[in-house]
Motif scaffolding. Structure first.
Motif, short mmCIF file in Angstrom:
data_model
loop_
_atom_site.label_atom_id
_atom_site.label_comp_id
_atom_site.label_asym_id
_atom_site.label_seq_id
_atom_site.Cartn_x
_atom_site.Cartn_y
_atom_site.Cartn_z
N SER A 177 -0.21 4.23 -0.68
CA SER A 177 -0.63 5.50 -0.35
C SER A 177 -0.48 5.97 0.87
O SER A 177 -0.65 7.09 1.09
N ARG A 178 0.10 5.15 1.73
CA ARG A 178 0.43 5.17 3.04
C ARG A 178 1.58 5.98 3.26
O ARG A 178 1.99 6.43 4.32
N ASP A 232 0.99 -1.18 0.16
CA ASP A 232 -0.08 0.01 0.08
C ASP A 232 0.93 1.27 0.06
O ASP A 232 1.34 1.85 1.02
N ASP A 275 1.96 9.46 4.87
CA ASP A 275 1.84 9.31 6.19
C ASP A 275 2.90 8.88 7.00
O ASP A 275 3.08 9.09 8.07
N GLN A 276 3.44 7.63 6.66
CA GLN A 276 4.44 6.82 7.12
C GLN A 276 5.94 7.95 7.28
O GLN A 276 6.43 7.93 8.35
#
Length: 343
Positions: free
Chosen positions: A131-132, A129, A135-136
């Protein structure tokens, strides 16, 4: 204007007839020589299910390199963050920071670092994923700097060991989206021209133009490129022929036992398509004598408005690889000395 910095990224390539153990031994020897020759930093890569590259775990390899060097900065080029927990990555690098203070860089990217089956294996059968990833990055920074906000469900938790300083995060990338994200997050950015030979200068402009600083930091741009440098053009082309063939074979998914010797590479019966592929791949590398290579590196850096160039080399014979980096370091120092004001 600060002088251009020179660094090295090593992928621990395995030559035909050699072993992963030998490749990793060579990586350590190269790190020691890079320190001796005055390179700024030495990074190692992450590749999975790759039988021709030995570097699958940069954090483990960095720990070893720190033990056999004294001053050179060490880092990951890079950790493929979507595969992992940001908290665990923070702990790994805080431990490295505790072992080797002020010498560690956390280079991160979102590429898979291998074929799809490796990605599935790394993610326990789930789809990776990406898309994270933005944020990571924030989570990783939060854990590295011990700045979990009060409203966060993990408030009060520490990524250990607690260190006096946090190792810096670098964004690695090959395109527009990584440049934009590095700018948005206010991070130093290393563009991998050795992977993507097109559009890098445009992405660098995007990075500088959109850079956001929350702590007074300024844009810091690097560019990484394949090099091969020998005392003559003929020698450089001879050694670089191994890299030419290795890249062609890799692009076509051809079976490989490692970096081929120049003798086989020079006699390889390239098809018309493969010759075009070699020509296209040369956009990702600089080959020549010390004067030619450093001229082109300085021109490359000027086109990117780069603060740093990171050099990547693949050679069948490790001594040729060592010589390449030594010749560039000697030429770099010679030019630096000539540019100093005369007393």
């Amino acid at each position: 204007m600060a002088p251009l910095k020179y660094s090295i990224l090593d992928q621990s390539p395995i030559s035909e007839g050699s072993t992963p153990q030998e490749a990793l031994k060579h990586t350590a020897m190269l790190a020691q020589k890079a320190e001796e020759w005055g390179y700024t930093r030495f990074w190692v890569s992450e590749h999975h299910d790759a039988t021709t590259l030995a570097g699958s775990s940069p954090e483990v390899l960095i720990a070893h390199l720190g033990a056999v060097t004294n001053t050179i900065r060490l880092g990951s080029g890079g950790v493929m963050l979507p595969h992992y927990s940001a908290f665990k990555v923070a702990e790994n690098f805080k431990l490295l920071e505790a072992l080797y203070p002020h010498r560690i860089d956390v280079g991160v990217g979102r590429a898979p670092g291998g074929m799809p089956r490796a990605s599935y294996a790394l993610n326990e059968g789930r789809k990776r994923d990406v898309s994270r990833f933005p944020d990571q990055i924030e989570d990783l920074r939060m854990y590295l700097t011990d700045s979990i906000p009060e409203e966060h469900s993990y408030y009060g938790m520490k990524a250990t060991p607690v260190t006096a300083a946090a190792p810096p995060i670098w964004m690695l990338g090959t395109g527009q989206s990584s440049a934009e994200l590095a700018a948005e997050k206010g991070l130093p950015y290393m563009f991998a021209q050795f992977i993507n030979g097109e559009g890098g200068q445009s992405f660098a402009r995007t990075y500088r133009d959109r850079f956001v600083s929350n702590d007074g930091s300024k844009p810091y741009q690097g560019v990484a490129i394949f090099i091969m440098c020998q005392e003559t053009e003929e020698q450089a082309e001879w050694v670089a022929s191994s890299m030419d063939l290795a890249l062609v074979m890799g692009a076509q998914g051809m079976p490989s036992k490692g970096t081929p010797p120049p003798e086989r590479a020079m006699n390889y019966p390239y098809s018309k398509f493969e010759r075009l592929l070699v020509e296209e791949n040369r956009k990702r590398m600089i080959v020549g004598t010390p004067e030619q290579v450093v001229d082109r590196l300085e021109k490359l850096a000027a086109g990117y408005a780069a603060d740093e160039v990171m050099l990547v080399a693949i050679a069948y014979d490790f001594q040729d690889k060592l010589k390449s980096f030594q010749l560039i370091a000697e030429e770099m120092k010679k030019r630096e000395k000539s540019r100093r004001p005369q007393k």
